[in-house]
Scaffold this motif. Structure first.
Motif, PDB file in Angstrom:
ATOM      1  N   MET A 374       0.854  -1.189   0.000  1.00  0.00           N
ATOM      2  CA  MET A 374       0.000   0.000   0.000  1.00  0.00           C
ATOM      3  C   MET A 374       0.889   1.237   0.000  1.00  0.00           C
ATOM      4  O   MET A 374       2.095   1.157   0.216  1.00  0.00           O
ATOM      5  N   ARG A 375       0.252   2.414  -0.241  1.00  0.00           N
ATOM      6  CA  ARG A 375       1.013   3.655  -0.253  1.00  0.00           C
ATOM      7  C   ARG A 375       1.418   4.028   1.173  1.00  0.00           C
ATOM      8  O   ARG A 375       0.656   3.849   2.124  1.00  0.00           O
ATOM      9  N   VAL A 376       2.675   4.504   1.306  1.00  0.00           N
ATOM     10  CA  VAL A 376       3.126   4.979   2.616  1.00  0.00           C
ATOM     11  C   VAL A 376       2.397   6.296   2.931  1.00  0.00           C
ATOM     12  O   VAL A 376       2.538   7.280   2.194  1.00  0.00           O
ATOM     13  N   GLY A 377       1.623   6.287   4.042  1.00  0.00           N
ATOM     14  CA  GLY A 377       0.895   7.491   4.456  1.00  0.00           C
ATOM     15  C   GLY A 377       1.496   8.097   5.702  1.00  0.00           C
ATOM     16  O   GLY A 377       1.288   9.282   5.989  1.00  0.00           O
ATOM     17  N   GLU A 378       2.237   7.294   6.468  1.00  0.00           N
ATOM     18  CA  GLU A 378       2.856   7.786   7.704  1.00  0.00           C
ATOM     19  C   GLU A 378       4.364   7.548   7.594  1.00  0.00           C
ATOM     20  O   GLU A 378       4.853   6.456   7.808  1.00  0.00           O
ATOM     21  N   SER A 379       5.101   8.587   7.254  1.00  0.00           N
ATOM     22  CA  SER A 379       6.541   8.456   7.016  1.00  0.00           C
ATOM     23  C   SER A 379       7.283   7.977   8.245  1.00  0.00           C
ATOM     24  O   SER A 379       8.278   7.254   8.143  1.00  0.00           O
ATOM     25  N   SER A 380       6.803   8.340   9.416  1.00  0.00           N
ATOM     26  CA  SER A 380       7.493   7.969  10.644  1.00  0.00           C
ATOM     27  C   SER A 380       7.455   6.460  10.871  1.00  0.00           C
ATOM     28  O   SER A 380       8.345   5.891  11.520  1.00  0.00           O
ATOM     29  N   ARG A 381       6.470   5.788  10.333  1.00  0.00           N
ATOM     30  CA  ARG A 381       6.362   4.337  10.520  1.00  0.00           C
ATOM     31  C   ARG A 381       7.027   3.551   9.377  1.00  0.00           C
ATOM     32  O   ARG A 381       7.167   2.332   9.443  1.00  0.00           O
ATOM     33  N   ALA A 382       7.427   4.237   8.336  1.00  0.00           N
ATOM     34  CA  ALA A 382       7.886   3.564   7.127  1.00  0.00           C
ATOM     35  C   ALA A 382       9.360   3.180   7.150  1.00  0.00           C
ATOM     36  O   ALA A 382       9.810   2.383   6.303  1.00  0.00           O
ATOM     37  N   LEU A 383      10.138   3.714   8.126  1.00  0.00           N
ATOM     38  CA  LEU A 383      11.573   3.420   8.129  1.00  0.00           C
ATOM     39  C   LEU A 383      11.814   1.917   8.292  1.00  0.00           C
ATOM     40  O   LEU A 383      11.351   1.317   9.252  1.00  0.00           O
ATOM     41  N   GLY A 384      12.503   1.333   7.330  1.00  0.00           N
ATOM     42  CA  GLY A 384      12.775  -0.099   7.356  1.00  0.00           C
ATOM     43  C   GLY A 384      11.654  -0.957   6.833  1.00  0.00           C
ATOM     44  O   GLY A 384      11.776  -2.190   6.775  1.00  0.00           O
ATOM     45  N   ALA A 385      10.507  -0.330   6.465  1.00  0.00           N
ATOM     46  CA  ALA A 385       9.342  -1.092   6.001  1.00  0.00           C
ATOM     47  C   ALA A 385       8.996  -0.810   4.537  1.00  0.00           C
ATOM     48  O   ALA A 385       7.996  -1.313   4.031  1.00  0.00           O
ATOM     49  N   VAL A 386       9.803  -0.009   3.841  1.00  0.00           N
ATOM     50  CA  VAL A 386       9.533   0.322   2.428  1.00  0.00           C
ATOM     51  C   VAL A 386      10.032  -0.809   1.536  1.00  0.00           C
ATOM     52  O   VAL A 386      11.171  -1.267   1.662  1.00  0.00           O
ATOM     53  N   VAL A 387       9.166  -1.261   0.618  1.00  0.00           N
ATOM     54  CA  VAL A 387       9.519  -2.359  -0.295  1.00  0.00           C
ATOM     55  C   VAL A 387       9.917  -1.845  -1.666  1.00  0.00           C
ATOM     56  O   VAL A 387      10.600  -2.536  -2.419  1.00  0.00           O
ATOM     57  N   GLY A 388       9.503  -0.604  -2.012  1.00  0.00           N
ATOM     58  CA  GLY A 388       9.844  -0.059  -3.318  1.00  0.00           C
ATOM     59  C   GLY A 388       9.040   1.163  -3.636  1.00  0.00           C
ATOM     60  O   GLY A 388       8.371   1.734  -2.772  1.00  0.00           O
ATOM     61  N   LYS A 389       9.122   1.585  -4.937  1.00  0.00           N
ATOM     62  CA  LYS A 389       8.456   2.798  -5.385  1.00  0.00           C
ATOM     63  C   LYS A 389       7.558   2.453  -6.576  1.00  0.00           C
ATOM     64  O   LYS A 389       7.954   1.744  -7.508  1.00  0.00           O
ATOM     65  N   ALA A 390       6.309   2.975  -6.519  1.00  0.00           N
ATOM     66  CA  ALA A 390       5.340   2.654  -7.569  1.00  0.00           C
ATOM     67  C   ALA A 390       5.741   3.265  -8.909  1.00  0.00           C
ATOM     68  O   ALA A 390       6.184   4.409  -8.979  1.00  0.00           O
ATOM     69  N   LEU A 391       5.613   2.441  -9.986  1.00  0.00           N
ATOM     70  CA  LEU A 391       5.863   2.907 -11.360  1.00  0.00           C
ATOM     71  C   LEU A 391       4.544   3.054 -12.139  1.00  0.00           C
ATOM     72  O   LEU A 391       4.571   3.439 -13.309  1.00  0.00           O
ATOM     73  N   GLY A 392       3.437   2.789 -11.443  1.00  0.00           N
ATOM     74  CA  GLY A 392       2.130   2.919 -12.055  1.00  0.00           C
ATOM     75  C   GLY A 392       1.122   3.357 -11.019  1.00  0.00           C
ATOM     76  O   GLY A 392       1.452   3.540  -9.844  1.00  0.00           O
ATOM     77  N   SER A 393      -0.117   3.521 -11.436  1.00  0.00           N
ATOM     78  CA  SER A 393      -1.161   4.034 -10.558  1.00  0.00           C
ATOM     79  C   SER A 393      -2.241   2.989 -10.329  1.00  0.00           C
ATOM     80  O   SER A 393      -2.486   2.125 -11.164  1.00  0.00           O
ATOM     81  N   LEU A 394      -2.914   3.096  -9.148  1.00  0.00           N
ATOM     82  CA  LEU A 394      -4.071   2.280  -8.805  1.00  0.00           C
ATOM     83  C   LEU A 394      -4.995   3.155  -7.970  1.00  0.00           C
ATOM     84  O   LEU A 394      -4.660   3.525  -6.848  1.00  0.00           O
ATOM     85  N   GLU A 395      -6.136   3.531  -8.527  1.00  0.00           N
ATOM     86  CA  GLU A 395      -7.018   4.481  -7.866  1.00  0.00           C
ATOM     87  C   GLU A 395      -7.792   3.862  -6.719  1.00  0.00           C
ATOM     88  O   GLU A 395      -8.052   4.516  -5.701  1.00  0.00           O
ATOM     89  N   SER A 396      -8.183   2.595  -6.862  1.00  0.00           N
ATOM     90  CA  SER A 396      -8.981   1.974  -5.807  1.00  0.00           C
ATOM     91  C   SER A 396      -8.864   0.460  -5.926  1.00  0.00           C
ATOM     92  O   SER A 396      -8.410  -0.077  -6.942  1.00  0.00           O
ATOM     93  N   GLY A 397      -9.304  -0.213  -4.859  1.00  0.00           N
ATOM     94  CA  GLY A 397      -9.313  -1.671  -4.876  1.00  0.00           C
ATOM     95  C   GLY A 397      -7.927  -2.277  -4.904  1.00  0.00           C
ATOM     96  O   GLY A 397      -6.944  -1.676  -4.457  1.00  0.00           O
ATOM     97  N   THR A 398      -7.852  -3.490  -5.426  1.00  0.00           N
ATOM     98  CA  THR A 398      -6.575  -4.198  -5.485  1.00  0.00           C
ATOM     99  C   THR A 398      -6.233  -4.512  -6.938  1.00  0.00           C
ATOM    100  O   THR A 398      -7.098  -4.570  -7.808  1.00  0.00           O
ATOM    101  N   GLY A 399      -4.939  -4.736  -7.177  1.00  0.00           N
ATOM    102  CA  GLY A 399      -4.496  -5.089  -8.525  1.00  0.00           C
ATOM    103  C   GLY A 399      -2.996  -5.140  -8.607  1.00  0.00           C
ATOM    104  O   GLY A 399      -2.277  -4.908  -7.623  1.00  0.00           O
ATOM    105  N   LEU A 400      -2.490  -5.480  -9.810  1.00  0.00           N
ATOM    106  CA  LEU A 400      -1.051  -5.535 -10.059  1.00  0.00           C
ATOM    107  C   LEU A 400      -0.583  -4.203 -10.619  1.00  0.00           C
ATOM    108  O   LEU A 400      -1.184  -3.659 -11.556  1.00  0.00           O
ATOM    109  N   ILE A 401       0.512  -3.680 -10.054  1.00  0.00           N
ATOM    110  CA  ILE A 401       1.122  -2.469 -10.597  1.00  0.00           C
ATOM    111  C   ILE A 401       2.624  -2.688 -10.708  1.00  0.00           C
ATOM    112  O   ILE A 401       3.214  -3.474  -9.947  1.00  0.00           O
TER     113      ILE A 401
END
Length: 408
Positions: A374-401
């Motif tokens: 999911m998108r990182v919304g709380e930067s303070s909690r994201a340290l060490g928990a980031v898996v990568g950076k999105a190269l595409g968009s997903l407006e709602s629901g679930t899917g492959l990006i």
């Protein structure tokens, strides 16, 4: 005793006890239980020509003997009336000794057997007449076992009645072929010890070089005679060499669509890989389909992440969508199931936009949805928990990006 009838019956007869044993009437000598024999003597009463049936050593054979007595050499000549063409065997005072020449109706000489000193020459064919020799095995099967054809400069061998030859050497087309009619072809080059060193085997489409006490070497040379490709089998190592001065080597590997997937370019000093990410195999527990976000479990295996901002995040299972791994490390068997985890590069990842839409460039972390980012919304909690950076968009629901992998 030879007796004759009247001059009008053109015959002479010789008999014993009143029964004729020899009758000369232009065609017949012998008969009535007695083998025939005709001798022609010279003035010294030496037998020069002898035609007999049933000699002392071969009672059922017919024999023609010319010369051999009184120091005379035999000479046989067969000629046509008013024609200078003849078949001659023997010594007629010339340099030819024991020669046999056979002519056809066109006055050509397609067969000549001629001894010269310690050589015997057999010549077949003449201008406009191609030579053809057939050898059979004496069986009733159709077709020759060996053919020698002057028409296409070929030697052929095969089985009786076969539709194709099992061995052909054709000089006209510079071709050697082996195998056919249910028999696999094989060409063998032996060493001086009569053991195979090079084998071309049609049964398994293989080429074998070396063995039987010899290390094999395969070389491909350039026009200047320098080796451009070498495969060397040595006592302590196996070597493949490519390239030469001013001719850098390149190895290209193509996929099923004939696209270059891997290229090793010695000139550029580069390895080019068509696929997208570098991955490594890990032991996994539970579902681990491509695109799943994985975290490290207490036992050290990887499992699908199911907690937001999980610092145990390990990466994304490679191979989803149109992105495939270009490099996979640590491929081996273990007691666990294994999956390739993308360490760097581009992969498709399952994502959940229920809490917030995802836009290209957003940092991604683990979510409560198993295996989804999911998108990182709380930067303070994201340290060490980031898996990568999105190269595409997903407006709602679930899917492959598409995602650029980068743990941080």
């Amino acid at each position: 005793m030879l007796t004759g009838s009247s001059k009008h019956d053109n015959a002479a007869r010789c008999g014993v006890h009143g029964e004729d044993h020899i009758m000369v009437d232009k065609t017949t000598i012998g008969g009535n239980g007695t083998n025939g024999e005709l001798r022609v003597n010279d003035a010294a009463n030496q037998s020069m020509v002898n035609v007999a049936v049933g000699t002392n050593t071969r009672r059922n054979d017919a024999e023609l003997k010319i010369g051999g007595q009184g120091g005379r050499n035999g000479l046989l000549r067969v000629a046509r009336a008013k024609d200078d063409l003849s078949t001659t065997i023997g010594d007629n005072g010339m340099s030819l000794v024991g020669a046999l020449s056979v002519y056809n109706s066109d006055r050509r000489n397609p067969l000549n057997i001629n001894p010269f000193g310690d050589e015997l020459k057999v010549l077949m064919g003449d201008t406009g007449v191609a030579a053809y020799l057939q050898l059979t095995d004496g069986s009733n099967g159709p077709g020759p076992i060996i053919e020698v054809s002057g028409k296409d400069n070929a030697i052929r061998t095969g089985q009786p009645g076969a539709k194709t030859n099992t061995l052909e050497i054709v000089g006209k087309s510079a071709r050697i072929s082996a195998g056919g009619e249910g028999t696999a072809g094989r060409l063998i080059a032996n060493g001086g010890d009569e053991k195979a060193r090079v084998t071309l085997n049609g049964a398994d489409a293989s080429v074998r070089v070396g063995g039987n006490g010899s290390n094999g070497t395969v070389s491909v040379l350039g026009a200047d005679g320098q080796p451009l490709l070498e495969l060397l089998g040595r006592a302590n190592e196996s070597v493949m060499g490519l390239g030469q001065k001013n001719r850098p080597a390149r190895i290209s590997l193509y996929n099923a669509q004939q696209r270059e997937s891997i290229k090793l370019d010695a000139g550029a000093g580069d390895i080019l890989l068509a696929n997208a990410d570098a991955a490594e195999m890990f032991d996994v527990d539970g579902p681990a389909e491509p695109g799943t976000v994985m975290v490290i479990s207490a036992s050290g295996t990887l499992v699908a992440g199911d907690r937001p901002y999980d610092t145990r995040v390990a990466g994304i299972v490679s191979g989803a969508g149109t992105f495939q791994p270009a490099l996979v490390l640590d491929r081996r068997q273990t007691e666990h199931d294994r999956a390739p985890i993308a360490l760097a590069g581009k992969v498709y990842c399952y994502a959940d936009a229920s809490s917030a839409p995802i836009q290209a460039g957003d940092l991604l972390t683990t979510s409560a949805t198993p295996g989804h980012a999911m998108r990182v919304g709380e930067s303070s909690r994201a340290l060490g928990a980031v898996v990568g950076k999105a190269l595409g968009s997903l407006e709602s629901g679930t899917g492959l990006i598409p995602v650029l992998v980068g743990l941080q």
